[in-house]
Design a protein around this motif. Structure first.
Motif, mmCIF file in Angstrom:
data_model
loop_
_atom_site.group_PDB
_atom_site.id
_atom_site.type_symbol
_atom_site.label_atom_id
_atom_site.label_comp_id
_atom_site.label_asym_id
_atom_site.label_seq_id
_atom_site.Cartn_x
_atom_site.Cartn_y
_atom_site.Cartn_z
ATOM 1 N N PRO A 44 2.664 -0.347 -9.942
ATOM 2 C CA PRO A 44 1.343 -0.757 -9.454
ATOM 3 C C PRO A 44 1.312 -0.826 -7.930
ATOM 4 C CG PRO A 44 2.019 -2.135 -11.300
ATOM 5 C CD PRO A 44 3.209 -1.296 -10.937
ATOM 6 N N SER A 45 0.193 -0.486 -7.356
ATOM 7 C CA SER A 45 0.098 -0.301 -5.903
ATOM 8 C C SER A 45 0.164 -1.595 -5.099
ATOM 9 C CB SER A 45 -1.200 0.432 -5.557
ATOM 10 O OG SER A 45 -2.330 -0.309 -5.992
ATOM 11 N N HIS A 46 0.104 -2.770 -5.763
ATOM 12 C CA HIS A 46 0.075 -4.028 -5.013
ATOM 13 C C HIS A 46 1.461 -4.637 -4.811
ATOM 14 C CE1 HIS A 46 0.280 -5.401 -9.174
ATOM 15 N NE2 HIS A 46 0.686 -6.578 -8.729
ATOM 16 N N LEU A 47 2.519 -4.020 -5.318
ATOM 17 C CA LEU A 47 3.857 -4.614 -5.234
ATOM 18 C C LEU A 47 4.393 -4.492 -3.811
ATOM 19 C CD1 LEU A 47 5.421 -3.449 -8.618
ATOM 20 C CD2 LEU A 47 4.125 -5.532 -8.093
ATOM 21 N N VAL A 48 4.557 -5.643 -3.167
ATOM 22 C CA VAL A 48 4.814 -5.705 -1.733
ATOM 23 C C VAL A 48 6.134 -5.021 -1.370
ATOM 24 C CG1 VAL A 48 5.871 -8.014 -1.927
ATOM 25 C CG2 VAL A 48 4.963 -7.239 0.269
ATOM 26 N N GLY A 49 6.046 -4.069 -0.437
ATOM 27 C CA GLY A 49 7.214 -3.365 0.053
ATOM 28 C C GLY A 49 7.663 -2.229 -0.836
ATOM 29 N N LEU A 50 7.404 -2.350 -2.126
ATOM 30 C CA LEU A 50 7.836 -1.339 -3.086
ATOM 31 C C LEU A 50 6.821 -0.203 -3.184
ATOM 32 C CD1 LEU A 50 10.110 -0.706 -5.112
ATOM 33 C CD2 LEU A 50 8.770 -1.884 -6.862
ATOM 34 N N THR A 51 5.555 -0.575 -3.356
ATOM 35 C CA THR A 51 4.506 0.444 -3.419
ATOM 36 C C THR A 51 3.430 0.281 -2.346
ATOM 37 O OG1 THR A 51 3.622 -0.881 -5.242
ATOM 38 C CG2 THR A 51 4.631 1.218 -5.815
ATOM 39 N N THR A 52 3.341 -0.889 -1.710
ATOM 40 C CA THR A 52 2.335 -1.028 -0.647
ATOM 41 C C THR A 52 2.508 -0.007 0.480
ATOM 42 O OG1 THR A 52 3.674 -2.825 0.318
ATOM 43 C CG2 THR A 52 1.774 -3.457 -1.049
ATOM 44 N N PRO A 53 3.729 0.525 0.729
ATOM 45 C CA PRO A 53 3.811 1.570 1.757
ATOM 46 C C PRO A 53 2.938 2.784 1.482
ATOM 47 C CG PRO A 53 5.992 0.688 1.350
ATOM 48 C CD PRO A 53 5.080 0.075 0.314
ATOM 49 N N VAL A 54 2.666 3.080 0.211
ATOM 50 C CA VAL A 54 1.817 4.243 -0.072
ATOM 51 C C VAL A 54 0.387 3.998 0.415
ATOM 52 C CG1 VAL A 54 0.916 3.718 -2.398
ATOM 53 C CG2 VAL A 54 1.476 6.066 -1.790
ATOM 54 N N LYS A 55 -0.029 2.735 0.454
ATOM 55 C CA LYS A 55 -1.351 2.414 1.012
ATOM 56 C C LYS A 55 -1.373 2.705 2.508
ATOM 57 C CE LYS A 55 -2.591 -1.265 -2.262
ATOM 58 N NZ LYS A 55 -3.063 -2.672 -2.392
ATOM 59 N N HIS A 56 -0.322 2.271 3.209
ATOM 60 C CA HIS A 56 -0.242 2.540 4.646
ATOM 61 C C HIS A 56 -0.213 4.042 4.903
ATOM 62 C CE1 HIS A 56 0.425 -1.698 5.241
ATOM 63 N NE2 HIS A 56 1.501 -1.678 4.486
ATOM 64 N N LEU A 57 0.534 4.753 4.083
ATOM 65 C CA LEU A 57 0.639 6.194 4.240
ATOM 66 C C LEU A 57 -0.723 6.866 4.109
ATOM 67 C CD1 LEU A 57 2.413 8.790 4.447
ATOM 68 C CD2 LEU A 57 2.525 8.738 1.941
ATOM 69 N N THR A 58 -1.442 6.562 3.039
ATOM 70 C CA THR A 58 -2.720 7.239 2.804
ATOM 71 C C THR A 58 -3.755 6.866 3.864
ATOM 72 O OG1 THR A 58 -3.345 5.466 1.254
ATOM 73 C CG2 THR A 58 -2.335 7.424 0.328
ATOM 74 N N GLU A 59 -3.805 5.597 4.232
ATOM 75 C CA GLU A 59 -4.781 5.157 5.224
ATOM 76 C C GLU A 59 -4.494 5.774 6.597
ATOM 77 O OE1 GLU A 59 -4.496 0.940 5.021
ATOM 78 O OE2 GLU A 59 -5.455 0.805 3.034
ATOM 79 N N ASN A 60 -3.221 5.761 6.999
ATOM 80 C CA ASN A 60 -2.867 6.292 8.315
ATOM 81 C C ASN A 60 -3.068 7.799 8.401
ATOM 82 O OD1 ASN A 60 -2.199 3.784 9.333
ATOM 83 N ND2 ASN A 60 -0.026 3.963 8.836
ATOM 84 N N LEU A 61 -2.696 8.520 7.347
ATOM 85 C CA LEU A 61 -2.870 9.972 7.371
ATOM 86 C C LEU A 61 -4.346 10.351 7.469
ATOM 87 C CD1 LEU A 61 -0.273 11.273 4.735
ATOM 88 C CD2 LEU A 61 -0.131 11.410 7.219
ATOM 89 N N LYS A 62 -5.165 9.637 6.744
ATOM 90 C CA LYS A 62 -6.598 9.918 6.792
ATOM 91 C C LYS A 62 -7.171 9.649 8.183
ATOM 92 C CE LYS A 62 -11.006 8.783 4.552
ATOM 93 N NZ LYS A 62 -11.662 7.965 3.489
ATOM 94 N N THR A 63 -6.758 8.526 8.776
ATOM 95 C CA THR A 63 -7.278 8.162 10.097
ATOM 96 C C THR A 63 -6.798 9.116 11.178
ATOM 97 O OG1 THR A 63 -7.364 5.825 9.459
ATOM 98 C CG2 THR A 63 -7.380 6.315 11.813
ATOM 99 N N ILE A 64 -5.496 9.361 11.221
ATOM 100 C CA ILE A 64 -4.922 10.191 12.281
ATOM 101 C C ILE A 64 -5.429 11.625 12.203
ATOM 102 C CG2 ILE A 64 -2.767 11.177 13.158
ATOM 103 C CD1 ILE A 64 -1.404 8.548 12.264
ATOM 104 N N SER A 65 -5.633 12.122 10.983
ATOM 105 C CA SER A 65 -6.073 13.517 10.823
ATOM 106 C C SER A 65 -7.579 13.666 10.903
ATOM 107 C CB SER A 65 -5.590 14.057 9.478
ATOM 108 O OG SER A 65 -6.267 13.415 8.407
ATOM 109 N N GLY A 66 -8.297 12.567 11.110
ATOM 110 C CA GLY A 66 -9.759 12.651 11.134
ATOM 111 C C GLY A 66 -10.337 12.990 9.771
ATOM 112 N N GLY A 67 -9.634 12.609 8.725
ATOM 113 C CA GLY A 67 -10.119 12.848 7.369
ATOM 114 C C GLY A 67 -9.643 14.151 6.747
ATOM 115 N N ASP A 68 -8.856 14.933 7.494
ATOM 116 C CA ASP A 68 -8.388 16.212 6.957
ATOM 117 C C ASP A 68 -7.301 16.034 5.895
ATOM 118 O OD1 ASP A 68 -10.113 17.647 8.515
ATOM 119 O OD2 ASP A 68 -8.693 17.977 10.131
ATOM 120 N N VAL A 69 -6.457 15.020 6.075
ATOM 121 C CA VAL A 69 -5.359 14.782 5.135
ATOM 122 C C VAL A 69 -5.682 13.534 4.311
ATOM 123 C CG1 VAL A 69 -2.880 14.360 4.857
ATOM 124 C CG2 VAL A 69 -3.706 15.789 6.746
#
Length: 361
Positions: A44-69
């Motif tokens: 599950p995506s809410h497990l701290v440190g175990l799966t929460t990094p995937v949230k950071h990954l998706t949010e950062n990639l979207k922001t840095i790429s201007g929505g391309d990734v």
């Protein structure tokens, strides 16, 4: 206006136009590749440190790429069961997946050495071995045969050794237990007489409640609390001898990965590195709070006696050597890890303060 002034103005104009054109080309090149990936999760995506990094990954990639990734992750079983993520990615059913690679130890024996092995390195040393040593190259070699490109995308510290109906006073207390245990540690407990089964994280609570298992390990204190394991069993055993760290990886279909532009590959790699750091910080912040809460709630947090740990280490080395004798890649990874641990020990032992200096209770 003199000819010199006119030429100077013309030169400035051409230079400015060239710079603007170059910026537009660069921007267009970066914006040209649109990435839209469905990413199944093992936990599950809410497990701290175990799966929460995937949230950071998706949010950062979207922001840095201007929505391309854009990576859209899905909770366990929404797309595929946790144990089927590797095959789903390798076959191209999904372009990527985020998982604990130890789930596939039955297919690839070496993977538990990457997901968290008994009496292995602590996170700082592991990161040095993975990024600066042989770790990453060996893992990419392992997965190339499965048509997968792997990326480390999360690391957390040691797990708890588990939840037990009774305290553990000696290794004989493992004999006869029906226990959910993962990775190589499960093979160690089997050698000590336990009946070991593998149950996905989301099903552990029900298995304990229905008494299909007597005991279990899953992850760190804060994550175990999220699963409610302390509501059923009150004996919590530490330290996590069986997993001195836990990792999660982003697995990408190799055909998809090889088809990306170099900028996109670099961006995703950097995204995973940043997510790993962020998740580790989150995890270290959360664990002491969870342990303090356990104290207030009457959970008996036990530290395994040193003689028990020494015996577990002895059996662990026997199990590791047995697997290494049967699997060439396991032997290569294990040898690399052991060599680095021996080399790193002079720094680990002498460079850091002994743990006793960190006591404030």
């Amino acid at each position: 206006m003199s000819i010199k002034q006119k030429l100077s103005g013309l030169t400035l104009g051409i230079s400015a136009a060239a710079l603007m054109t170059g910026a537009m080309i660069s921007s267009d090149a970066l914006a040209a590749e649109k990435i839209r990936w469905q990413v199944p999760l093992a936990f599950p995506s809410h497990l701290v440190g175990l799966t929460t990094p995937v949230k950071h990954l998706t949010e950062n990639l979207k922001t840095i790429s201007g929505g391309d990734v854009q990576l859209r992750y899905y909770e366990p079983n929404e797309l595929v069961p946790p144990f089927e993520i590797m095959d789903a990615v390798g076959s191209g059913k999904y372009p990527a997946g985020y998982t604990w690679v130890g789930y596939d130890q039955g297919t690839i024996p070496a993977l538990p050495l990457y997901s968290g092995a008994p009496f292995n390195m602590e996170p700082p040393a592991y990161l040095a071995w993975y990024y600066q040593g042989d770790g990453r190259a060996l893992l990419e070699e392992i997965y190339a045969k499965r048509n997968i490109h792997p990326m480390l995308c999360s690391i957390i510290g040691p797990e708890g050794a588990g939840w037990f109906a009774n305290p553990i006073k000696g290794v004989e207390d493992f004999d006869g237990l029906k226990i959910r245990f993962a990775g190589i540690g499960g093979k160690v407990l089997e050698k000590l007489g336990a009946s070991v089964t593998m149950v996905p994280g989301g099903e552990i609570y029900q298995a304990l409640e229905r008494k299909t298992i007597d005991a279990t390990e899953f992850s760190q204190p804060a994550i175990d609390k999220m699963l409610g394991l302390d509501q059923i069993i009150k004996n919590y055993i530490m330290p996590g001898w069986h997993q001195t760290l836990t990792t999660s990886h982003l697995l990408v279909n190799k055909d998809v990965w090889d088809g990306l532009e170099p900028q996109s590959r670099a961006l995703i790699e950097m995204g995973c590195e940043a997510a790993t750091l962020k998740g580790f910080a989150e995890s270290e912040w959360a664990q002491p709070t969870a342990l303090r809460d356990y104290e207030k709630e009457g959970v008996n947090a036990q530290t395994l006696p040193e003689p028990v740990l020494r015996e577990l280490q002895k059996v662990t080395n026997e199990v590791l050597d047995e697997i290494a004798a049967e699997d060439e890649m396991f032997n290569r990874v294990l040898t690399s890890q052991r060599d680095f641990m021996e080399h790193h020990s002079i720094w680990h032992s002498n460079g850091y303060l002994p743990r006793d200096f960190y006591k404030y209770d």
